[in-house]
Design an enzyme around this catalytic site. Sequence first.
Site, PDB file in Angstrom:
ATOM      1  N   LYS A  25       0.835  -1.210   0.000  1.00 57.75           N
ATOM      2  CA  LYS A  25       0.000   0.000   0.000  1.00 57.75           C
ATOM      3  C   LYS A  25       0.866   1.255   0.000  1.00 57.75           C
ATOM      4  CE  LYS A  25      -2.082   1.632   3.682  1.00 57.75           C
ATOM      5  NZ  LYS A  25      -2.966   1.782   4.860  1.00 57.75           N
TER       6      LYS A  25
ATOM      7  N   ASP B  49      -6.708   1.190   0.947  1.00 55.37           N
ATOM      8  CA  ASP B  49      -6.768   1.285   2.408  1.00 55.37           C
ATOM      9  C   ASP B  49      -8.179   0.906   2.851  1.00 55.37           C
ATOM     10  OD1 ASP B  49      -8.325   3.430   1.667  1.00 55.37           O
ATOM     11  OD2 ASP B  49      -7.351   4.865   3.007  1.00 55.37           O
TER      12      ASP B  49
END
Length: 214
Positions: free
Chosen positions: A120, A138
Site C-alpha cells: 500500500k 486502504d
Amino acid sequence: MKKADVFEFYRRLAEADPSPQTELNYVNPYTLLVAVALSAQATDVGVNKATGPLFAKVTTPQAMLELGEDGLKQHIKTIGLFNTKAKNVIAAAQILVDKYGGEVPRDRAALEELPGVGRKTANVVMNTAFGAETIAVDTHIFRVSNRTGLAPGKNVLQVELKLEKVTPKPFLQGAHHWLILHGRYICKARKPECWRCPVADLCAYRPKTPAPMP
C-alpha cells in the site's frame, strides 16, 4: 457495476474534484515515503502535526540518519507505534543512502524491500510522487469498492487488482485519491451520507441513508 456506470462513477467524482491530492503533507518523494509509512494505523491530521516540524529540518535520508532514531522519536511520539516506526524509518534511510544514493526508487519491489514499507505504501509513493497508475487500497477504498459494487473483493489485493481492471484509463492515476476522499467524507464507515452523494444512483448499497431530519 456496469462498465458504463463505472465510467460515469469516476466522471462525477472527477467533475467534483478535478485535481485530487493526498492530505498528507510532504516536501519531496522521500518525505512522502516517510509520511505514508508513519500514517499506518494513524490519521493524516495526526501525522501532519508531527511531520510539520520534522520536515522543516529533515528532507533527505542522510539528514534522517543524522537526526537519529532518538531524535526522530521526539518528533513522532504522538503517533501510534512510534517506536517501531522510528526504527523502520532509520533503517530505510540507511538502505536508501547505501543502495540508492539517497534517492527513492520508483520500483514497487524495491520500495517493498524497505523496512516498514508494504504494498500500500509503495503504491501511494509511486502514484503521488512519480505519477504511476497505481491504486493503494486502504480501509476507505476497500469499503467503497465493496459497498458500491465498483470492485468487490474479499481482501485488499483482490480489490486493488479488480480496480485496476475496471477503472477506465483516463481515471487510473486519480482513482486512488477520489476513492479515499469519497470514503473519508461521504461514504463513511458507520453511516454513508447517501443523501449528498454524487454517485448514489450508481451504487449498489441498500437501503440508502436518508437525509437527517431538520
